[in-house]
Design an enzyme around this catalytic site. Structure first.
Site, PDB file in Angstrom:
ATOM      1  N   ASP A 132       7.009   5.405  -9.180  1.00  0.00           N
ATOM      2  CA  ASP A 132       6.217   6.601  -9.505  1.00  0.00           C
ATOM      3  C   ASP A 132       6.955   7.865  -9.064  1.00  0.00           C
ATOM      4  O   ASP A 132       6.482   8.981  -9.306  1.00  0.00           O
ATOM      5  CB  ASP A 132       4.803   6.516  -8.920  1.00  0.00           C
ATOM      6  CG  ASP A 132       4.781   6.389  -7.421  1.00  0.00           C
ATOM      7  OD1 ASP A 132       5.859   6.330  -6.797  1.00  0.00           O
ATOM      8  OD2 ASP A 132       3.666   6.348  -6.840  1.00  0.00           O
ATOM      9  N   SER A 133       8.151   7.699  -8.480  1.00  0.00           N
ATOM     10  CA  SER A 133       9.038   8.844  -8.239  1.00  0.00           C
ATOM     11  C   SER A 133       9.347   9.548  -9.553  1.00  0.00           C
ATOM     12  O   SER A 133       9.823  10.679  -9.552  1.00  0.00           O
ATOM     13  CB  SER A 133      10.339   8.371  -7.571  1.00  0.00           C
ATOM     14  OG  SER A 133      10.886   7.260  -8.270  1.00  0.00           O
ATOM     15  N   ASP A 147       5.703   0.172 -10.208  1.00  0.00           N
ATOM     16  CA  ASP A 147       4.797   0.752  -9.199  1.00  0.00           C
ATOM     17  C   ASP A 147       3.383   0.827  -9.745  1.00  0.00           C
ATOM     18  O   ASP A 147       3.183   1.076 -10.944  1.00  0.00           O
ATOM     19  CB  ASP A 147       5.233   2.198  -8.908  1.00  0.00           C
ATOM     20  CG  ASP A 147       5.986   2.333  -7.606  1.00  0.00           C
ATOM     21  OD1 ASP A 147       5.961   1.402  -6.778  1.00  0.00           O
ATOM     22  OD2 ASP A 147       6.611   3.407  -7.416  1.00  0.00           O
ATOM     23  N   LYS A 153       4.329  -3.006  -7.265  1.00  0.00           N
ATOM     24  CA  LYS A 153       4.499  -2.487  -5.903  1.00  0.00           C
ATOM     25  C   LYS A 153       3.337  -1.568  -5.544  1.00  0.00           C
ATOM     26  O   LYS A 153       2.942  -0.713  -6.341  1.00  0.00           O
ATOM     27  CB  LYS A 153       5.827  -1.742  -5.765  1.00  0.00           C
ATOM     28  CG  LYS A 153       6.042  -1.185  -4.349  1.00  0.00           C
ATOM     29  CD  LYS A 153       7.457  -0.740  -4.111  1.00  0.00           C
ATOM     30  CE  LYS A 153       7.791   0.598  -4.701  1.00  0.00           C
ATOM     31  NZ  LYS A 153       6.980   1.722  -4.204  1.00  0.00           N
ATOM     32  N   GLU A 155       1.569   0.777  -2.178  1.00  0.00           N
ATOM     33  CA  GLU A 155       1.820   1.372  -0.865  1.00  0.00           C
ATOM     34  C   GLU A 155       0.632   1.143   0.054  1.00  0.00           C
ATOM     35  O   GLU A 155      -0.506   1.440  -0.332  1.00  0.00           O
ATOM     36  CB  GLU A 155       2.028   2.890  -1.012  1.00  0.00           C
ATOM     37  CG  GLU A 155       3.226   3.262  -1.857  1.00  0.00           C
ATOM     38  CD  GLU A 155       3.394   4.772  -2.032  1.00  0.00           C
ATOM     39  OE1 GLU A 155       2.668   5.548  -1.361  1.00  0.00           O
ATOM     40  OE2 GLU A 155       4.250   5.164  -2.831  1.00  0.00           O
ATOM     41  N   GLU A 172      10.413   2.456   3.894  1.00  0.00           N
ATOM     42  CA  GLU A 172      10.930   3.800   3.592  1.00  0.00           C
ATOM     43  C   GLU A 172      10.900   4.698   4.823  1.00  0.00           C
ATOM     44  O   GLU A 172       9.851   4.837   5.485  1.00  0.00           O
ATOM     45  CB  GLU A 172      10.096   4.436   2.452  1.00  0.00           C
ATOM     46  CG  GLU A 172      10.579   5.840   2.101  1.00  0.00           C
ATOM     47  CD  GLU A 172      10.093   6.355   0.757  1.00  0.00           C
ATOM     48  OE1 GLU A 172       9.437   5.595   0.010  1.00  0.00           O
ATOM     49  OE2 GLU A 172      10.369   7.534   0.465  1.00  0.00           O
TER      50      GLU A 172
HETATM   51  O1  KIV Z   1       8.672   5.410  -6.542  1.00  0.00           O
HETATM   52  C1  KIV Z   1       9.747   5.118  -6.036  1.00  0.00           C
HETATM   53  O2  KIV Z   1      10.804   5.461  -6.536  1.00  0.00           O
HETATM   54  C2  KIV Z   1       9.741   4.324  -4.816  1.00  0.00           C
HETATM   55  C3  KIV Z   1      11.065   4.175  -4.118  1.00  0.00           C
HETATM   56  C4  KIV Z   1      11.403   5.408  -3.412  1.00  0.00           C
HETATM   57  C5  KIV Z   1      11.074   2.989  -3.219  1.00  0.00           C
HETATM   58  O3  KIV Z   1       8.737   3.861  -4.398  1.00  0.00           O
END
Ligand code: KIV
Length: 263
Positions: free
Chosen positions: A44-45, A83, A112, A114, A181
């Site tokens: 989600d970056s 994500d 993924k 968090e 992280e």
């Molecule tokens: O969203 C993302 O790119 C991430 C990485 C920084 C691990 O979660």
């Protein structure tokens, strides 16, 4: 045939470092695969590096699914992780299941999320229903407003101990991979040695089972000041594929991250 999660775990057990990068489209997916990247993360970056927001919070499930489809079409061999964006899994395990099903149907092999102990019932719910889960501890960008900024986590003995408990509990609940992280390198090494699944560090030092960077950061094209843990692999490379190959080589040899990238 894509790299499977057990095959990834075998690599880690045999001491091979895992090279992971974020990826959001088909052309980069093909280039990363040709350069030997093991794992592509549709992170989600993308909210920051593709969409230009100042956090990951505005990313929607629909957008994440779209970028997962694009990335899946451009790659055949790498393990593909998607994500779950902010707001798509925190409310309940059922909500997480519905969101994960969309990301998996778009081509991801794993999702993924968090979070620490509050996420355990969700991880168990998903993994018991056949959805592989990657955890994410340390700096959790979706909680940036609660954290008061993008800060290193796990610095006090209490915070470090809580993270160790969370990591083991997430493993017990069923995660197959754990992203760490922005935490002290010594803590990441202890965590990696203590748990039975591979860890992937970003600002967590060389003691992790593998490394991940945001592609725009490691190519030096994200505007503004880069984080301490970023290295610009375009410096000295003559092409984007060359820069990614240099990253894979540096991760596999243990040369990256160096002490100057660690906390
Ligand atoms: O969203 C993302 O790119 C991430 C990485 C920084 C691990 O979660």
């Amino acid at each position: 045939m894509r790299l499977s999660i057990p095959a990834l775990a075998k690599k880690a057990r045999e001491g091979e470092k895992i090279a992971m990068l974020t990826c959001y489209d088909a052309s980069f997916a093909a280039t990363m695969e040709a350069a030997g990247v093991d794992v592509l993360l549709v992170g989600d970056s993308l909210g920051m590096v593709v969409q230009g927001h100042d956090s990951t919070l505005p990313v929607t499930l629909e957008q994440l699914v779209y970028h997962t489809r694009c990335t899946a079409r451009g790659s055949q061999q790498a393990l593909l992780i998607g994500d779950l964006p902010f707001g798509s899994y925190q409310a309940s395990a059922e909500q997480a299941y519905r969101s994960s099903a969309e990301v998996m149907a778009a081509g991801a092999q794993m999702v993924k999320l968090e979070g620490g102990d509050w996420l355990l019932p969700t991880v168990e719910f998903l993994t018991r229903r056949g959805i592989p889960v990657c955890g994410h501890l340390g700096l959790q960008p979706q909680s940036v407003h609660q954290l008061g900024g993008y800060r290193v986590q796990g610095k006090t003995p209490e915070a470090a101990q809580q993270m160790q408990k969370d990591a083991q509990a997430l493993v017990d609940a069923g995660i197959g991979l754990l992203v760490l992280e922005a935490i002290p390198a010594t803590l990441a090494t202890q965590l990696t040695q203590a748990i039975s699944v591979p860890t992937i560090g970003i600002g967590a030092g060389p003691g992790c089972s593998g490394q991940v960077l945001v592609i725009h950061d490691m190519l030096g094209i994200y505007p503004g000041k880069s984080a301490r843990f970023v290295r610009n692999f375009m410096l000295g490379a003559s092409s984007i594929q060359g820069a990614i190959e240099a990253y894979v080589k540096a991760v596999k040899s243990g040369e990256f991250p160096a002490p100057e990238h660690c906390f």
